[in-house]
Scaffold this active site. Structure first.
Site, PDB file in Angstrom:
ATOM      1  N   GLY A   7       0.029  -8.702  48.262  1.00  0.00           N
ATOM      2  CA  GLY A   7       0.793  -7.670  48.967  1.00  0.00           C
ATOM      3  C   GLY A   7       1.880  -7.101  48.073  1.00  0.00           C
ATOM      4  CB  SER A   9       0.506  -2.460  46.213  1.00  0.00           C
ATOM      5  OG  SER A   9       0.097  -2.601  47.564  1.00  0.00           O
ATOM      6  CB  SER A  10       3.416  -1.846  49.939  1.00  0.00           C
ATOM      7  OG  SER A  10       4.126  -1.243  50.986  1.00  0.00           O
ATOM      8  N   GLY A  11       6.444  -2.657  50.001  1.00  0.00           N
ATOM      9  CA  GLY A  11       7.410  -3.345  50.856  1.00  0.00           C
ATOM     10  C   GLY A  11       8.071  -4.568  50.243  1.00  0.00           C
ATOM     11  NE  ARG A  32      -6.134  -4.239  52.573  1.00  0.00           N
ATOM     12  CZ  ARG A  32      -5.907  -4.037  53.850  1.00  0.00           C
ATOM     13  NH1 ARG A  32      -6.850  -4.308  54.722  1.00  0.00           N
ATOM     14  NH2 ARG A  32      -4.764  -3.556  54.271  1.00  0.00           N
ATOM     15  CG  ASP A  61      -9.820  -8.056  52.329  1.00  0.00           C
ATOM     16  OD1 ASP A  61      -8.926  -8.831  52.718  1.00  0.00           O
ATOM     17  OD2 ASP A  61     -10.520  -7.376  53.117  1.00  0.00           O
ATOM     18  CB  SER A 139       6.365 -16.860  58.327  1.00  0.00           C
ATOM     19  OG  SER A 139       6.129 -16.894  59.712  1.00  0.00           O
ATOM     20  CE1 TYR A 153       2.792  -9.662  61.369  1.00  0.00           C
ATOM     21  CE2 TYR A 153       4.676 -10.177  62.764  1.00  0.00           C
ATOM     22  CZ  TYR A 153       4.149  -9.861  61.514  1.00  0.00           C
ATOM     23  OH  TYR A 153       4.985  -9.749  60.435  1.00  0.00           O
ATOM     24  CE  LYS A 157       3.126 -12.387  59.072  1.00  0.00           C
ATOM     25  NZ  LYS A 157       3.085 -12.436  57.610  1.00  0.00           N
TER      26      LYS A 157
HETATM   27  N1  NAP Z   1       8.424  -5.213  57.538  1.00  0.00           N
HETATM   28  C1  NAP Z   1       8.823  -6.088  58.445  1.00  0.00           C
HETATM   29  O1  NAP Z   1       9.586  -5.765  59.388  1.00  0.00           O
HETATM   30  C2  NAP Z   1       8.379  -7.522  58.331  1.00  0.00           C
HETATM   31  C3  NAP Z   1       9.095  -8.472  59.073  1.00  0.00           C
HETATM   32  C4  NAP Z   1       8.699  -9.814  58.990  1.00  0.00           C
HETATM   33  C5  NAP Z   1       7.637 -10.181  58.179  1.00  0.00           C
HETATM   34  N2  NAP Z   1       6.955  -9.227  57.481  1.00  0.00           N
HETATM   35  C6  NAP Z   1       5.832  -9.684  56.653  1.00  0.00           C
HETATM   36  O2  NAP Z   1       6.123  -9.414  55.301  1.00  0.00           O
HETATM   37  C7  NAP Z   1       4.907  -9.187  54.586  1.00  0.00           C
HETATM   38  C8  NAP Z   1       5.026  -7.873  53.855  1.00  0.00           C
HETATM   39  O3  NAP Z   1       5.171  -6.846  54.826  1.00  0.00           O
HETATM   40  P1  NAP Z   1       5.728  -5.402  54.456  1.00  0.00           P
HETATM   41  O4  NAP Z   1       6.542  -4.959  55.592  1.00  0.00           O
HETATM   42  O5  NAP Z   1       6.269  -5.437  53.094  1.00  0.00           O
HETATM   43  O6  NAP Z   1       4.356  -4.578  54.550  1.00  0.00           O
HETATM   44  P2  NAP Z   1       3.735  -3.434  53.652  1.00  0.00           P
HETATM   45  O7  NAP Z   1       4.792  -2.607  53.025  1.00  0.00           O
HETATM   46  O8  NAP Z   1       2.721  -2.767  54.500  1.00  0.00           O
HETATM   47  O9  NAP Z   1       2.975  -4.260  52.516  1.00  0.00           O
HETATM   48  C9  NAP Z   1       1.874  -5.047  52.861  1.00  0.00           C
HETATM   49  C10 NAP Z   1       1.147  -5.379  51.585  1.00  0.00           C
HETATM   50  O10 NAP Z   1       0.049  -6.243  51.896  1.00  0.00           O
HETATM   51  C11 NAP Z   1      -1.138  -5.678  51.313  1.00  0.00           C
HETATM   52  N3  NAP Z   1      -2.268  -6.104  52.115  1.00  0.00           N
HETATM   53  C12 NAP Z   1      -2.500  -5.864  53.424  1.00  0.00           C
HETATM   54  N4  NAP Z   1      -3.676  -6.387  53.786  1.00  0.00           N
HETATM   55  C13 NAP Z   1      -4.204  -6.957  52.671  1.00  0.00           C
HETATM   56  C14 NAP Z   1      -5.423  -7.634  52.402  1.00  0.00           C
HETATM   57  N5  NAP Z   1      -6.344  -7.831  53.341  1.00  0.00           N
HETATM   58  N6  NAP Z   1      -5.627  -8.096  51.146  1.00  0.00           N
HETATM   59  C15 NAP Z   1      -4.705  -7.908  50.171  1.00  0.00           C
HETATM   60  N7  NAP Z   1      -3.554  -7.266  50.364  1.00  0.00           N
HETATM   61  C16 NAP Z   1      -3.315  -6.788  51.608  1.00  0.00           C
HETATM   62  C17 NAP Z   1      -0.882  -4.173  51.328  1.00  0.00           C
HETATM   63  O11 NAP Z   1      -1.689  -3.444  50.412  1.00  0.00           O
HETATM   64  P3  NAP Z   1      -3.145  -2.871  50.847  1.00  0.00           P
HETATM   65  O12 NAP Z   1      -3.022  -2.329  52.234  1.00  0.00           O
HETATM   66  O13 NAP Z   1      -3.462  -1.854  49.802  1.00  0.00           O
HETATM   67  O14 NAP Z   1      -4.061  -4.029  50.786  1.00  0.00           O
HETATM   68  C18 NAP Z   1       0.558  -4.160  50.886  1.00  0.00           C
HETATM   69  O15 NAP Z   1       0.638  -4.345  49.502  1.00  0.00           O
HETATM   70  C19 NAP Z   1       3.806  -9.203  55.622  1.00  0.00           C
HETATM   71  O16 NAP Z   1       3.173 -10.462  55.619  1.00  0.00           O
HETATM   72  C20 NAP Z   1       4.534  -8.960  56.920  1.00  0.00           C
HETATM   73  O17 NAP Z   1       3.847  -9.464  58.030  1.00  0.00           O
HETATM   74  C21 NAP Z   1       7.316  -7.915  57.529  1.00  0.00           C
END
Ligand code: NAP
Length: 284
Positions: A7, A9-11, A32, A61, A139, A153, A157
């Site tokens: 993950g 590539s983002s966030g 991905r 993936d 998580s 979700y 988690k």
């Molecule tokens: N943002 C929030 O409020 C928040 C709060 C608590 C926890 N989290 C957790 O923090 C983590 C990061 O979240 P984020 O907010 O940073 O999300 P995000 O910006 O959407 O980044 C998610 C990353 O996961 C990758 N990904 C998704 N499905 C995948 C797969 N099947 N195989 C490989 N890579 C995959 C995405 O790239 P591709 O789609 O190109 O694969 C992307 O790089 C997640 O586990 C999320 O549940 C987020």
């Protein structure tokens, strides 16, 4: 050190990768979409004093254990064994359970829970044989309390909590440190999409909380890893839930349940329930 970020590539994953890249580490980003991976690589490489040749990307993936093992093998062939794994790949599809197709439920478990296990499996044997390595599972605060519309979700988690605890019991003895963190709402592409899908009931129950920045969340996670923390928490209310859940959750769940009933327009039912409770108390 070689840091692998699923993950990445983002966030949150990308923000963590930037911090480790700034320290001069070798970074592998796994996700991905190859275009987003390349954009992330270029973004990190454009930061001051970063050597772009020390960043590589692999499109994978994580819900496939074979693909994930192969991707990690490629990264380790370039940059050596993985010293730190950040398992950040994840998705969220908020929807009431009865409206959620089975495939959508399963995908969240497959990526968030099994995808994390697949990434860990791909690095763990080598870490164990070297008696060295750190693993951070991302998580969520949603692991600490059930939320309307987040059945899959929350399950994925909170499943990570059991996984991290059990793996930690095995890994500690062989020099591998397993950690888990519980980020709050964080301003990322996932969060923006989630907000557009969040059911009205969840919105009304949870209110609007100002999200953290991905950089602030990443800094706390990396600091937690530096200090060897097993659990990394954020803010005030989430640690309270984590440490005092058995005390706090019963009254909180009662309050949430009442509010949910009201939102559904079941005030009459809840008044009847109150009257029944009162009769029950009077009869005692
Ligand atoms: N943002 C929030 O409020 C928040 C709060 C608590 C926890 N989290 C957790 O923090 C983590 C990061 O979240 P984020 O907010 O940073 O999300 P995000 O910006 O959407 O980044 C998610 C990353 O996961 C990758 N990904 C998704 N499905 C995948 C797969 N099947 N195989 C490989 N890579 C995959 C995405 O790239 P591709 O789609 O190109 O694969 C992307 O790089 C997640 O586990 C999320 O549940 C987020």
């Amino acid at each position: 050190m070689h840091v692998i970020v699923t993950g990445g590539s983002s966030g949150i994953g990308l923000a963590i990768a930037k911090l480790y890249a700034a320290r001069g580490n070798r970074i592998s980003l796994l996700a991905r979409d190859p275009r987003r991976l390349e954009a992330a690589r270029a973004e990190i490489a454009s930061l001051p004093d970063i050597d772009g040749s020390q960043i590589r990307t692999v499109s994978v993936d994580v819900s496939s254990s074979a693909q994930t093992a192969e991707a990690v093998e490629l990264c380790e062939a370039s940059f050596g064994p993985c010293d730190i794994l950040i398992a950040s790949a994840g998705i969220v599809e908020p929807q009431a359970f009865d409206a959620m197709p089975a495939s959508v439920f399963e995908e969240q478990i497959a990526i968030n829970l099994l995808g994390t296990a697949n990434a860990v499996r791909a690095v763990y044997k080598s870490m164990k044989s070297r008696r060295n390595g750190r693993i951070m599972m991302i998580s969520s605060g949603a692991a600490l309390i059930g939320i309307f519309g987040y059945s899959a979700y929350c399950a994925s988690k909170s499943g990570l909590v059991g996984f991290a605890e059990a793996l930690g019991a095995e890994a500690d003895a062989v020099g591998v440190r397993v950690s888990i963190c519980f980020p709050p709402d964080t301003l990322t592409p996932q969060y923006r999409r989630e907000m557009s899908l969040r059911p009205r009931e969840a919105e009304m129950l949870m209110g609007s909380v100002k999200p953290w920045s991905a950089d602030a969340v990443a800094a706390r996670i990396v600091d937690g890893l530096d200090r060897g923390k097993a659990r990394v928490h954020f803010g005030f209310s989430l640690p309270m839930l984590a440490y005092f859940g058995p005390l706090i959750k019963p009254p909180l769940s009662w309050w949430i349940s009442r509010k949910t009933k009201k939102i559904f327009g079941y005030e009459a039912d809840s008044r009847l329930a109150d009257a029944a409770d009162q009769r029950f108390d009077d009869d005692k």
